[in-house]
Design a protein around this motif. Structure first.
Motif, PDB file in Angstrom:
ATOM      1  N   ARG A   7      -9.999 -11.325   7.608  1.00 30.69           N
ATOM      2  CA  ARG A   7      -8.822 -10.473   7.694  1.00 30.69           C
ATOM      3  C   ARG A   7      -7.506 -11.214   7.533  1.00 30.69           C
ATOM      4  O   ARG A   7      -6.493 -10.628   7.247  1.00 30.69           O
ATOM      5  CB  ARG A   7      -8.834  -9.702   9.024  1.00 30.69           C
ATOM      6  N   ARG A   9      -5.499 -13.953   5.402  1.00 31.38           N
ATOM      7  CA  ARG A   9      -5.707 -14.598   4.117  1.00 31.38           C
ATOM      8  C   ARG A   9      -4.383 -14.788   3.414  1.00 31.38           C
ATOM      9  O   ARG A   9      -3.360 -14.300   3.867  1.00 31.38           O
ATOM     10  CB  ARG A   9      -6.644 -13.751   3.275  1.00 31.38           C
ATOM     11  N   ILE A  18       4.364  -4.496   2.839  1.00 27.09           N
ATOM     12  CA  ILE A  18       3.999  -3.427   3.758  1.00 27.09           C
ATOM     13  C   ILE A  18       5.231  -2.584   4.112  1.00 27.09           C
ATOM     14  O   ILE A  18       5.185  -1.356   4.137  1.00 27.09           O
ATOM     15  CB  ILE A  18       3.374  -4.012   5.045  1.00 27.09           C
ATOM     16  N   VAL A  21       6.085  -0.306   1.276  1.00 28.09           N
ATOM     17  CA  VAL A  21       5.136   0.800   1.208  1.00 28.09           C
ATOM     18  C   VAL A  21       5.494   1.874   2.233  1.00 28.09           C
ATOM     19  O   VAL A  21       5.538   3.063   1.919  1.00 28.09           O
ATOM     20  CB  VAL A  21       3.700   0.275   1.455  1.00 28.09           C
ATOM     21  N   LEU A  25       6.662   5.676   1.429  1.00 28.81           N
ATOM     22  CA  LEU A  25       5.893   6.846   1.867  1.00 28.81           C
ATOM     23  C   LEU A  25       6.737   7.761   2.740  1.00 28.81           C
ATOM     24  O   LEU A  25       6.711   8.983   2.604  1.00 28.81           O
ATOM     25  CB  LEU A  25       4.644   6.401   2.635  1.00 28.81           C
ATOM     26  N   LEU A  29       7.426  11.261   1.107  1.00 30.50           N
ATOM     27  CA  LEU A  29       6.556  12.290   1.689  1.00 30.50           C
ATOM     28  C   LEU A  29       7.054  12.825   3.021  1.00 30.50           C
ATOM     29  O   LEU A  29       7.219  14.034   3.205  1.00 30.50           O
ATOM     30  CB  LEU A  29       5.154  11.710   1.916  1.00 30.50           C
ATOM     31  N   LEU A 260      -7.066  19.403   4.753  1.00 30.11           N
ATOM     32  CA  LEU A 260      -7.293  17.949   4.731  1.00 30.11           C
ATOM     33  C   LEU A 260      -7.894  17.469   6.041  1.00 30.11           C
ATOM     34  O   LEU A 260      -8.812  16.640   6.047  1.00 30.11           O
ATOM     35  CB  LEU A 260      -5.980  17.220   4.485  1.00 30.11           C
ATOM     36  N   GLN A 264     -11.324  15.416   6.671  1.00 27.45           N
ATOM     37  CA  GLN A 264     -11.408  14.158   7.411  1.00 27.45           C
ATOM     38  C   GLN A 264     -12.456  14.252   8.522  1.00 27.45           C
ATOM     39  O   GLN A 264     -13.243  13.338   8.723  1.00 27.45           O
ATOM     40  CB  GLN A 264     -10.052  13.814   8.033  1.00 27.45           C
TER      41      GLN A 264
ATOM     42  N   GLY B  71      -2.047  -2.258   0.454  1.00 22.86           N
ATOM     43  CA  GLY B  71      -1.834  -2.121   1.897  1.00 22.86           C
ATOM     44  C   GLY B  71      -3.028  -1.463   2.570  1.00 22.86           C
ATOM     45  O   GLY B  71      -3.491  -1.896   3.623  1.00 22.86           O
ATOM     46  N   VAL B  73      -6.117  -1.414   1.597  1.00 29.15           N
ATOM     47  CA  VAL B  73      -7.326  -2.247   1.586  1.00 29.15           C
ATOM     48  C   VAL B  73      -7.199  -3.419   2.546  1.00 29.15           C
ATOM     49  O   VAL B  73      -8.131  -3.754   3.274  1.00 29.15           O
ATOM     50  CB  VAL B  73      -7.602  -2.762   0.158  1.00 29.15           C
ATOM     51  N   ARG B  74      -6.026  -4.030   2.588  1.00 32.45           N
ATOM     52  CA  ARG B  74      -5.901  -5.288   3.309  1.00 32.45           C
ATOM     53  C   ARG B  74      -5.248  -5.154   4.678  1.00 32.45           C
ATOM     54  O   ARG B  74      -5.145  -6.120   5.405  1.00 32.45           O
ATOM     55  CB  ARG B  74      -5.076  -6.281   2.472  1.00 32.45           C
ATOM     56  N   TRP B  75      -4.785  -3.958   4.992  1.00 30.22           N
ATOM     57  CA  TRP B  75      -4.053  -3.806   6.229  1.00 30.22           C
ATOM     58  C   TRP B  75      -5.022  -3.499   7.343  1.00 30.22           C
ATOM     59  O   TRP B  75      -5.627  -2.443   7.369  1.00 30.22           O
ATOM     60  CB  TRP B  75      -3.021  -2.690   6.089  1.00 30.22           C
ATOM     61  N   LYS B  81      -5.711   4.747   8.852  1.00 26.71           N
ATOM     62  CA  LYS B  81      -6.332   6.042   8.551  1.00 26.71           C
ATOM     63  C   LYS B  81      -5.280   7.112   8.334  1.00 26.71           C
ATOM     64  O   LYS B  81      -5.385   7.932   7.437  1.00 26.71           O
ATOM     65  CB  LYS B  81      -7.252   6.450   9.708  1.00 26.71           C
ATOM     66  N   LEU B  83      -2.250   6.609   7.368  1.00 26.07           N
ATOM     67  CA  LEU B  83      -1.621   6.286   6.093  1.00 26.07           C
ATOM     68  C   LEU B  83      -2.450   6.849   4.946  1.00 26.07           C
ATOM     69  O   LEU B  83      -1.927   7.448   4.000  1.00 26.07           O
ATOM     70  CB  LEU B  83      -1.534   4.765   5.984  1.00 26.07           C
ATOM     71  N   ALA B  85      -4.584   9.329   5.024  1.00 25.24           N
ATOM     72  CA  ALA B  85      -4.521  10.788   4.998  1.00 25.24           C
ATOM     73  C   ALA B  85      -3.204  11.255   4.389  1.00 25.24           C
ATOM     74  O   ALA B  85      -3.153  12.213   3.613  1.00 25.24           O
ATOM     75  CB  ALA B  85      -4.678  11.342   6.410  1.00 25.24           C
ATOM     76  N   LEU B  86      -2.146  10.525   4.703  1.00 20.24           N
ATOM     77  CA  LEU B  86      -0.823  10.859   4.180  1.00 20.24           C
ATOM     78  C   LEU B  86      -0.823  10.793   2.656  1.00 20.24           C
ATOM     79  O   LEU B  86      -0.256  11.651   1.979  1.00 20.24           O
ATOM     80  CB  LEU B  86       0.187   9.864   4.759  1.00 20.24           C
ATOM     81  N   VAL B  87      -1.497   9.762   2.128  1.00 19.44           N
ATOM     82  CA  VAL B  87      -1.537   9.593   0.680  1.00 19.44           C
ATOM     83  C   VAL B  87      -2.260  10.765   0.019  1.00 19.44           C
ATOM     84  O   VAL B  87      -1.931  11.170  -1.094  1.00 19.44           O
ATOM     85  CB  VAL B  87      -2.211   8.251   0.320  1.00 19.44           C
ATOM     86  N   ASP B  88      -3.246  11.334   0.714  1.00 16.72           N
ATOM     87  CA  ASP B  88      -4.001  12.456   0.147  1.00 16.72           C
ATOM     88  C   ASP B  88      -3.239  13.772   0.191  1.00 16.72           C
ATOM     89  O   ASP B  88      -3.578  14.713  -0.521  1.00 16.72           O
ATOM     90  CB  ASP B  88      -5.315  12.640   0.913  1.00 16.72           C
ATOM     91  N   LEU B  89      -2.234  13.835   1.049  1.00 19.46           N
ATOM     92  CA  LEU B  89      -1.542  15.098   1.280  1.00 19.46           C
ATOM     93  C   LEU B  89      -1.076  15.792  -0.004  1.00 19.46           C
ATOM     94  O   LEU B  89      -1.292  17.004  -0.162  1.00 19.46           O
ATOM     95  CB  LEU B  89      -0.357  14.850   2.226  1.00 19.46           C
TER      96      LEU B  89
END
Lengths: 269, 262, 347
Positions: A7, A9, A18, A21, A25, A29, A260, A264, B71, B73-75, B81, B83, B85-89
């Motif tokens: 984890r 790296r 981050i 991002v 978002l 959104l 959604l 989930q 983010g 994959v590596r976060w 989770k 995050l 779900a938010l992307v799928d919204l």
């Protein structure tokens, strides 16, 4: 041990990335979603008043009915299509595959236009539907057509993905145990593709509820008749009835979030 | 066989027929009429606007989508989770509603809208609003294509580069990036194609001013409602051809992205 | 280059994975970190390389403390368990990467790559992609890649874990030769004791994040410092019970002390012979290539096994059902207490 170690790296914690991002978002959104919520909540009585008019309720009901019909048709067609596209080899398969994906790529307005050209006043198919006494444009069948079209790919695709992964060995096993094709289908195939069905069905309903361009062109958004939830929003904006538009938009956004969340919760099991 | 015929007929009737109807209508008046309809000043500007803004959205979401996928994959932190779900919204939210959201935030009668308007920065009913709408609607595309490819990369490759003295930037550029380029390209093409076709959110947020904020799909709607399906079909045909080119390109890239996985 | 680690501690959350480990490796040595999977060996290696930060402790390379240095500044060659070759680069590009990073001239890169391709026996395969190589070939490319920048310290994390048994043996011999030729200091991690003993100058046994013992292979075999090491190394019988006057149950044991004990007896420190007044009955005889494994049950119910050379005279008359006498020639005893993380061995 080494898996946990993986984890941290070299590019592991690039805080600026981050941060970018998250800001992105939130900006694209989250803030708009919150803005809508705030607007609606600050104006709640008026919103509720405008959403309980007969026209508004009719629009909501119509959207739900259309979603249910599209779901029904595409459940049958989608499972059949997935089986055909994944399990069968035939000439023109890739063409059919491309056609199935088409509704995802076409502008909904063009979908409306295409059906309009087929069934409109001078449309090719006009003689046929006239003979049947059907009315498509600016009428319920047109809405069904538009909604079914735009939701066509979802179940085919999601079920197809699962069928591809699973192969046919379980069906063959069932056959060697004496199951009829029909029994095999219900007892083996359907339970196996269940996850794909749920995902595809959820996407179908979400897309059906949210379809706008095609039902606008084909249905004409006649208040109390062919007006759906989305075209109701559109009309309300044009008539400067913002509370109604915002309220209905929030309802649709909530429905989307609910769908959604349902996905989930199913995925976690 | 019966199943195949049935499904084939269903898809042909439902999908192929209206598409062919558009193509027929576009060329029914002959090629010159079609070209005239496309080169009509309003139509041409609408097409160019659609292409231009879609390109902008594709580039932005190409970059940001890759960053988000990385983010996700590596976060390792909690909240991943949420995050995801938010992307799928945006996949579930109706695009018209996406447009309404932006109007509710940036519209001229909102607080933010008034402030920005005072600085002559119009977002709603202007091109920035359209771009924001496109970004919202196409957000998941790049993320969802890049994420699985990225997840399959062995982080030890990056560590190997580091132990040999490679800087962060060189490691990113020469080790992490090359294997995911096809996936990024595939996602970007999808964003572009989807943006060109986008209607609902733009109809709500753009204001639809010819030559300025009128995109091709909105133009098509106007032509249909104005009783000239011919010019609507001509512009549609352009979009259709674009789709027919981009769809296989995107498919090919997705396949290339997958086959790079060892 | 010499390397010294002092008081290394590493936790994941509240789980300790490395607990106060200190050791030294002299210049030119080839040292194995040996122990069961999940014991913290790889973590120690990654801390030395700078890939994982330690929670406490010091790492010294060539007399300089390097804890503050980033992995890219430590000039350590690292060979990863699953190769971690750059999949989109050819073999040549992979090997040249470290030199490219240093800004070495193209000419120098080419010469060095050619040299290394010769050394690893892959001349002519320089323009292949990793996916087009076999497991053993990939492993050799990974080694060449790590060696190309001429690191003074080479760290190998389970270097032969992912190749099949036959290739592994070949690679082992090759690694030993390579280590001697290129004059580097090497530490490699393995859970395979045969591998550790066959290749290394010294072995360090790591268990549950602790260094149990460090020594030459012979020292480890002949003078295990802890019960864990005695049990872990070689095929052993573990006999648990009260030792009284040099006897445990029916067996006479060459051990001092008395009371509840765990007695460890290597499978080759036993003699079985046919004797009608013996104390055990043979259950099963299994040929294992050049050796034979004999399992027996003592009259008091305890199980015991031994291994003999295939042609050993001791095997005369020994078959399933035969009654045998037993002599224990060598044994080691520890006061009985449950070993951390181990189940009681039925014996």
């Amino acid at each position: 041990m080494s898996d946990t170690a993986r984890r941290s790296r070299p590019l592991g914690i690039a805080v600026p990335v981050i941060a970018c991002v998250l800001v992105y978002l939130v900006g694209v959104l989250v803030v708009p979603l919150l803005a809508l919520c705030a607007t609606v909540l600050s104006n709640l009585p008026e919103v509720v008043g405008q959403l309980t008019t007969p026209e508004a309720l009719h629009a909501m009901g119509l959207s739900l009915v259309l979603a249910a019909i599209a779901l029904g048709i595409n459940l049958v067609a989608g499972i059949a299509g997935a089986i055909v596209l994944v399990r069968q080899q035939f000439y023109g398969r890739s063409l059919l595959d491309a056609l199935v994906e088409m509704p995802l790529a076409l502008s909904p307005v063009m979908v409306g236009l295409g059906f309009f050209l087929l069934f409109g006043r001078t449309g090719w198919a006009r003689p046929v539907i006239d003979a049947l006494g059907l009315k498509v444009t600016f009428a319920f069948p047109g809405l069904v057509l538009a909604t079914t079209f735009v939701t066509l790919p979802f179940i085919v695709r999601e079920v197809g993905l699962i069928l591809k992964v699973q192969g046919t060995s379980e069906e063959q096993a069932a056959a060697t145990l004496g199951a009829s094709p029909w029994q095999t289908f219900w007892l083996v195939t359907i339970p196996n593709i269940r996850q794909g069905l749920e995902l595809g069905a959820t996407l179908t309903v979400a897309r059906a509820l949210g379809e706008f361009g095609a039902v606008l062109v084909l249905g004409g958004a006649i208040s109390g008749e062919t007006q759906t939830a989305t075209t109701f929003i559109h009309a309300s904006m044009e008539e400067r009835q913002e509370p109604a538009a915002y309220g209905m938009a929030m309802l649709l956004a909530a429905a989307a979030a609910g769908l959604l969340a349902f996905l989930q919760s199913r995925r976690r099991r | 066989m019966l199943l195949r015929l049935g499904f084939g007929t269903y898809v042909s009737a439902l999908v192929a027929a209206p598409v062919l109807a558009i193509l027929y209508e576009a060329f029914a008046g002959g090629l010159p009429a079609c070209i005239a309809a496309i080169t009509d000043p309003v139509a041409k500007d609408a097409l160019l606007l659609s292409l231009g803004l879609s390109a902008v959205a594709a580039v932005i979401n190409g970059v940001m989508g890759t960053a988000i996928a990385w983010g996700l994959v590596r976060w390792a932190l909690p909240g991943r989770k949420l995050l995801s779900a938010l992307v799928d919204l945006p996949l579930a939210i109706p695009t018209l509603v996406a447009g309404i959201l932006l109007v509710a935030l940036y519209g001229p009668q909102t607080g933010l809208g008034r402030v920005l308007g005072g600085w002559h920065m119009d977002i709603a009913f202007a091109t920035p609003g359209i771009v924001l709408a496109l970004l919202f609607v196409t957000l998941p595309f790049v993320v969802r294509v890049v994420e699985p490819v990225l997840a399959e990369l062995d982080p030890a490759e990056e560590e190997a580069a580091t132990t040999m003295g490679a800087s962060r930037w060189l490691t990113f550029r020469s080790v992490l990036l090359p294997p995911i380029v096809p996936a990024i390209a595939a996602g970007t093409v999808q964003v572009f194609a989807r943006s060109v076709a986008e209607f609902g959110s733009i109809a709500a947020v753009s204001g639809n001013i010819p030559h300025h904020t009128l995109t091709a799909p909105v133009y098509i709607l106007g032509e249909v409602e104005g009783g000239s399906p011919g010019s609507a079909a001509a512009v549609s045909a352009v979009l259709l051809v674009l789709t027919l080119i981009l769809q296989p390109v995107s498919r090919g890239l997705v396949q290339a992205a997958g086959s790079r996985r060892v | 280059m010499g390397i010294r680690v002092q008081g290394l501690v590493k936790r994941y959350g509240t789980v300790p994975v490395v607990q106060d480990v200190s050791f030294e490796v002299r210049t030119g040595e080839l040292v194995a970190l040996l122990g069961p999977s999940g014991g913290g060996k790889s973590t120690i290696l990654r801390i030395i390389a700078g890939l994982d930060p330690a929670d406490d402790g010091e790492v010294w390379l060539d007399g300089a403390r390097v804890d503050a240095l980033h992995a890219r500044e430590r000039q350590v060659g690292f060979v990863f368990q699953h190769y971690a070759l750059f999949r989109h680069m050819t073999v040549e590009q992979n090997i040249a990467f470290g030199l490219r990073v240093q800004g070495a001239s193209k000419e120098h890169q080419r010469r060095r790559v050619d040299d290394l391709l010769n050394i690893i026996g892959l001349r002519g395969l320089g323009d292949r992609l990793p996916a087009e190589l076999s497991g053993g070939q990939r492993q050799r490319v990974a080694l060449a890649r790590a060696l190309a920048p001429e690191p003074k310290l080479l760290l190998l994390d389970e270097p032969f874990g992912a190749v099949d048994a036959k290739v592994r043996e070949e690679l082992r011999r090759w690694l030993r030769r390579l280590h001697d030729e290129v004059h580097t200091t090497s530490i490699f991690v393995t859970h395979d004791q045969e591998e550790a003993f066959a290749v290394s100058d010294r072995v360090m046994i790591i268990q549950q994040g602790r260094l149990e013992q460090a020594g030459t292979p012979l020292e480890i075999l002949d003078a295990p410092a802890t019960e864990f090491v005695a049990r872990f190394v070689g095929d052993v019988n573990v006999l648990a019970g009260d030792v009284v006057d040099g006897r445990l149950g029916l067996l006479a044991l060459p051990v001092a002390g008395s009371g509840p004990m765990h007695v460890i007896v290597r499978s080759y420190d036993l003699k079985f012979w046919r004797a009608d007044d013996g104390v055990a009955v043979v259950q099963r005889v299994t040929p294992l290539g050049d050796r034979v494994r004999v399992e027996a049950i003592l009259d008091d119910g305890a199980a015991i096994f031994a291994q003999f050379p295939r042609r050993s005279s001791l095997l005369t008359g020994i078959g399933a059902g035969a009654r045998i006498a037993i002599e224990v020639t060598h044994a080691r005893a520890w006061p009985a207490r449950a070993l951390p993380g181990e189940h009681k061995c039925p014996s």
